[in-house]
Design a protein around this motif. Structure first.
Motif, PDB file in Angstrom:
ATOM      1  N   ILE A 163       0.116   0.994  13.013  1.00  0.00           N
ATOM      2  CA  ILE A 163      -1.180   0.484  12.559  1.00  0.00           C
ATOM      3  C   ILE A 163      -1.852   1.575  11.740  1.00  0.00           C
ATOM      4  CG2 ILE A 163      -3.416  -0.443  13.238  1.00  0.00           C
ATOM      5  CD1 ILE A 163      -2.077  -1.244  15.904  1.00  0.00           C
ATOM      6  N   ILE A 164      -2.290   1.205  10.563  1.00  0.00           N
ATOM      7  CA  ILE A 164      -2.928   2.161   9.664  1.00  0.00           C
ATOM      8  C   ILE A 164      -4.291   1.615   9.256  1.00  0.00           C
ATOM      9  CG2 ILE A 164      -2.802   3.295   7.408  1.00  0.00           C
ATOM     10  CD1 ILE A 164       0.232   3.079   7.653  1.00  0.00           C
ATOM     11  N   ASP A 165      -5.328   2.410   9.409  1.00  0.00           N
ATOM     12  CA  ASP A 165      -6.666   2.035   8.950  1.00  0.00           C
ATOM     13  C   ASP A 165      -6.811   2.359   7.468  1.00  0.00           C
ATOM     14  OD1 ASP A 165      -7.534   1.166  11.422  1.00  0.00           O
ATOM     15  OD2 ASP A 165      -8.202   3.157  12.029  1.00  0.00           O
ATOM     16  N   THR A 166      -7.475   1.475   6.754  1.00  0.00           N
ATOM     17  CA  THR A 166      -7.689   1.695   5.326  1.00  0.00           C
ATOM     18  C   THR A 166      -9.021   1.070   4.933  1.00  0.00           C
ATOM     19  OG1 THR A 166      -6.647   1.523   3.129  1.00  0.00           O
ATOM     20  CG2 THR A 166      -6.528  -0.416   4.556  1.00  0.00           C
ATOM     21  N   PRO A 167      -9.718   1.592   3.926  1.00  0.00           N
ATOM     22  CA  PRO A 167     -10.972   0.959   3.482  1.00  0.00           C
ATOM     23  C   PRO A 167     -10.708  -0.445   2.935  1.00  0.00           C
ATOM     24  CG  PRO A 167     -10.781   3.200   2.636  1.00  0.00           C
ATOM     25  CD  PRO A 167      -9.443   2.850   3.218  1.00  0.00           C
ATOM     26  N   PRO A 168     -11.699  -1.324   2.996  1.00  0.00           N
ATOM     27  CA  PRO A 168     -11.525  -2.700   2.523  1.00  0.00           C
ATOM     28  C   PRO A 168     -11.632  -2.802   1.001  1.00  0.00           C
ATOM     29  CG  PRO A 168     -13.727  -2.423   3.396  1.00  0.00           C
ATOM     30  CD  PRO A 168     -13.013  -1.119   3.630  1.00  0.00           C
ATOM     31  N   ASN A 169     -10.590  -2.361   0.318  1.00  0.00           N
ATOM     32  CA  ASN A 169     -10.596  -2.337  -1.146  1.00  0.00           C
ATOM     33  C   ASN A 169      -9.716  -3.410  -1.764  1.00  0.00           C
ATOM     34  OD1 ASN A 169     -12.334  -0.109  -1.243  1.00  0.00           O
ATOM     35  ND2 ASN A 169     -10.633   1.326  -1.014  1.00  0.00           N
ATOM     36  N   VAL A 223      -4.170  -2.334  -9.000  1.00  0.00           N
ATOM     37  CA  VAL A 223      -5.272  -2.881  -8.205  1.00  0.00           C
ATOM     38  C   VAL A 223      -6.444  -3.371  -9.052  1.00  0.00           C
ATOM     39  CG1 VAL A 223      -4.672  -1.538  -6.161  1.00  0.00           C
ATOM     40  CG2 VAL A 223      -6.268  -0.580  -7.839  1.00  0.00           C
ATOM     41  N   LYS A 224      -6.384  -3.180 -10.354  1.00  0.00           N
ATOM     42  CA  LYS A 224      -7.464  -3.758 -11.174  1.00  0.00           C
ATOM     43  C   LYS A 224      -7.352  -5.278 -11.219  1.00  0.00           C
ATOM     44  CE  LYS A 224      -5.431  -3.472 -15.842  1.00  0.00           C
ATOM     45  NZ  LYS A 224      -5.565  -2.833 -17.168  1.00  0.00           N
ATOM     46  N   TYR A 225      -6.170  -5.807 -10.883  1.00  0.00           N
ATOM     47  CA  TYR A 225      -5.998  -7.256 -10.769  1.00  0.00           C
ATOM     48  C   TYR A 225      -6.164  -7.640  -9.309  1.00  0.00           C
ATOM     49  CZ  TYR A 225      -3.983  -6.456 -15.369  1.00  0.00           C
ATOM     50  OH  TYR A 225      -3.777  -6.051 -16.668  1.00  0.00           O
ATOM     51  N   LYS A 226      -7.234  -8.340  -8.998  1.00  0.00           N
ATOM     52  CA  LYS A 226      -7.600  -8.599  -7.605  1.00  0.00           C
ATOM     53  C   LYS A 226      -6.762  -9.703  -6.979  1.00  0.00           C
ATOM     54  CE  LYS A 226     -10.788  -5.522  -7.896  1.00  0.00           C
ATOM     55  NZ  LYS A 226     -10.534  -4.186  -7.287  1.00  0.00           N
ATOM     56  N   VAL A 227      -6.170 -10.574  -7.800  1.00  0.00           N
ATOM     57  CA  VAL A 227      -5.434 -11.723  -7.286  1.00  0.00           C
ATOM     58  C   VAL A 227      -3.978 -11.713  -7.716  1.00  0.00           C
ATOM     59  CG1 VAL A 227      -5.363 -14.252  -7.168  1.00  0.00           C
ATOM     60  CG2 VAL A 227      -7.565 -13.075  -7.358  1.00  0.00           C
ATOM     61  N   GLN A 228      -3.693 -11.293  -8.939  1.00  0.00           N
ATOM     62  CA  GLN A 228      -2.363 -11.483  -9.504  1.00  0.00           C
ATOM     63  C   GLN A 228      -1.643 -10.176  -9.846  1.00  0.00           C
ATOM     64  OE1 GLN A 228      -3.971 -14.809 -12.197  1.00  0.00           O
ATOM     65  NE2 GLN A 228      -1.812 -15.371 -11.930  1.00  0.00           N
ATOM     66  N   ALA A 229      -1.922  -9.131  -9.088  1.00  0.00           N
ATOM     67  CA  ALA A 229      -1.188  -7.884  -9.301  1.00  0.00           C
ATOM     68  C   ALA A 229       0.300  -8.065  -9.012  1.00  0.00           C
ATOM     69  CB  ALA A 229      -1.758  -6.773  -8.423  1.00  0.00           C
ATOM     70  N   ASP A 230       0.643  -8.941  -8.055  1.00  0.00           N
ATOM     71  CA  ASP A 230       2.063  -9.188  -7.782  1.00  0.00           C
ATOM     72  C   ASP A 230       2.716  -9.949  -8.926  1.00  0.00           C
ATOM     73  OD1 ASP A 230       2.283 -12.299  -6.278  1.00  0.00           O
ATOM     74  OD2 ASP A 230       0.346 -11.365  -6.634  1.00  0.00           O
ATOM     75  N   HIS A 231       1.958 -10.793  -9.637  1.00  0.00           N
ATOM     76  CA  HIS A 231       2.506 -11.497 -10.805  1.00  0.00           C
ATOM     77  C   HIS A 231       2.901 -10.484 -11.880  1.00  0.00           C
ATOM     78  CE1 HIS A 231       2.108 -15.368 -13.458  1.00  0.00           C
ATOM     79  NE2 HIS A 231       3.281 -14.777 -13.567  1.00  0.00           N
ATOM     80  N   SER A 250      -4.850  -2.247   8.334  1.00  0.00           N
ATOM     81  CA  SER A 250      -6.052  -2.915   8.825  1.00  0.00           C
ATOM     82  C   SER A 250      -7.311  -2.373   8.170  1.00  0.00           C
ATOM     83  CB  SER A 250      -6.142  -2.729  10.346  1.00  0.00           C
ATOM     84  OG  SER A 250      -7.370  -3.215  10.846  1.00  0.00           O
ATOM     85  N   SER A 251      -8.187  -3.292   7.788  1.00  0.00           N
ATOM     86  CA  SER A 251      -9.522  -2.946   7.288  1.00  0.00           C
ATOM     87  C   SER A 251     -10.558  -3.539   8.233  1.00  0.00           C
ATOM     88  CB  SER A 251      -9.726  -3.502   5.878  1.00  0.00           C
ATOM     89  OG  SER A 251      -8.761  -3.003   4.974  1.00  0.00           O
ATOM     90  N   GLY A 252     -11.450  -2.721   8.719  1.00  0.00           N
ATOM     91  CA  GLY A 252     -12.496  -3.221   9.597  1.00  0.00           C
ATOM     92  C   GLY A 252     -12.025  -3.333  11.036  1.00  0.00           C
ATOM     93  N   THR A 253     -12.699  -4.174  11.793  1.00  0.00           N
ATOM     94  CA  THR A 253     -12.393  -4.339  13.210  1.00  0.00           C
ATOM     95  C   THR A 253     -10.998  -4.905  13.397  1.00  0.00           C
ATOM     96  OG1 THR A 253     -14.724  -4.747  13.666  1.00  0.00           O
ATOM     97  CG2 THR A 253     -13.142  -5.413  15.353  1.00  0.00           C
ATOM     98  N   ASN A 257      -0.494  -1.243  -1.176  1.00  0.00           N
ATOM     99  CA  ASN A 257      -0.127   0.067  -1.715  1.00  0.00           C
ATOM    100  C   ASN A 257      -0.197   1.144  -0.640  1.00  0.00           C
ATOM    101  OD1 ASN A 257       0.365  -0.862  -4.296  1.00  0.00           O
ATOM    102  ND2 ASN A 257      -1.629  -0.268  -5.110  1.00  0.00           N
ATOM    103  N   ARG A 258      -1.197   1.035   0.229  1.00  0.00           N
ATOM    104  CA  ARG A 258      -1.287   2.012   1.328  1.00  0.00           C
ATOM    105  C   ARG A 258      -0.072   1.905   2.232  1.00  0.00           C
ATOM    106  NH1 ARG A 258      -0.515   5.153   4.199  1.00  0.00           N
ATOM    107  NH2 ARG A 258      -1.796   6.304   5.710  1.00  0.00           N
ATOM    108  N   GLY A 259       0.357   0.692   2.517  1.00  0.00           N
ATOM    109  CA  GLY A 259       1.554   0.515   3.328  1.00  0.00           C
ATOM    110  C   GLY A 259       2.798   1.062   2.652  1.00  0.00           C
ATOM    111  N   LEU A 260       2.875   0.928   1.348  1.00  0.00           N
ATOM    112  CA  LEU A 260       4.041   1.413   0.604  1.00  0.00           C
ATOM    113  C   LEU A 260       4.153   2.933   0.616  1.00  0.00           C
ATOM    114  CD1 LEU A 260       3.888  -1.014  -2.454  1.00  0.00           C
ATOM    115  CD2 LEU A 260       5.688  -0.953  -0.702  1.00  0.00           C
TER     116      LEU A 260
END
Length: 255
Positions: free
Chosen positions: A72-78, A171-179, A52-55, A85-88
């Motif tokens: 539940i894990i808090d993480t910055p909204p990055n 994480v430098k790929y904001k949309v297609q890192a899974d691709h 989770s990021s934020g509220t 990756n944080r979950g992994l």
């Protein structure tokens, strides 16, 4: 809330970890996602990991009892891949499924889980089908190199958790890192892949895990393909990009 374990049931090891990325979600948005997973007949084989990021609105009190465990894990909204990756980094089940808060699992996931539970020689990777909002049914191609032309719906893929032992999303790929990850994954012929025609999720195209095309990934993709598949597929990737530019115009000039 920091790495809070809400419940831990008796089973020693879950089959599946669902990593659910949540950013500033309301209960109205979160609860349908949670209850769709809880409604599976094999939900006790699922470790639900909410990043989770934020509220965060909280998990309904009666929901965790349906799972092997809920954290539940808090993480910055990055970004969503940073959240994944944080979950992994947490302890995982044998397989991992990635979801956004606006996605829904479907009963087909039960059939896939029951299949995996019934076999000894488990695959490294299980591509399945999804229903994509505004697109319809979407499934993986078995043709080598098909990922050059179209990525698979991320929410329709079960990854063996061992695949992430020494690797994370770029994480430098904001949309297609899974691709990028899928391209590199499928280039390794040593991985055992089992394709399933079960429809396991509904992917909501307007939410956290969807946004505009990733121009940085587009620029880097031919090199990614060459490194994983060799010169022949690299030339195909270059030709594909050139053809797209001729038909649609360069990305900077597209609407």
């Amino acid at each position: 809330m920091n790495s809070l374990k809400l419940v831990q049931n008796a089973q020693t090891s879950p089959l599946l970890t669902v990593i659910l990325a949540v950013k500033e979600a309301s209960s109205k948005q979160l609860n349908p996602c949670l209850w769709a997973i809880a409604a599976l007949r094999n939900s006790k084989h699922i470790n639900l990991l909410i990043v989770s990021s934020g509220t965060f609105p909280g998990v309904p009190d009666e929901c965790p009892q349906y799972f092997h465990a809920v954290r539940i894990i808090d993480t910055p909204p990055n970004g969503v891949y940073s959240a994944y990756n944080r979950g992994l980094d947490e302890k995982l089940g044998e397989y991992v499924l990635f979801l956004g808060v606006d996605d829904l699992v479907l009963p087909g996931l039960d059939r896939v889980m029951e299949y995996v539970l019934s076999i000894d020689d488990k695959p490294d990777f299980i591509p399945c089908f999804s229903i994509m909002q505004d697109v319809g049914l979407s499934g993986p191609s078995k043709i080598r190199g098909a990922l050059i032309f179209r990525n698979w719906c991320h929410q329709g893929l079960l990854y063996g958790s061992k695949l992430f032992c020494n690797k994370r999303y770029d994480v430098k790929y904001k949309v297609q890192a899974d691709h990028k990850f899928n391209l590199e994954l499928m280039a390794d012929k040593n991985h055992k892949v089992i394709y399933r025609d079960d429809v396991i999720t509904h992917f909501a195209s307007g939410g956290l895990t969807s946004t505009y095309p990733d121009l940085l990934f587009r620029a880097d993709m031919p090199t990614i393909v060459r490194n994983s598949y060799g010169v022949f597929f690299w030339l195909i990737a270059l030709a594909k990009r050139k053809l797209a530019d001729l038909i649609k115009g360069a990305p900077a000039h597209r609407d």
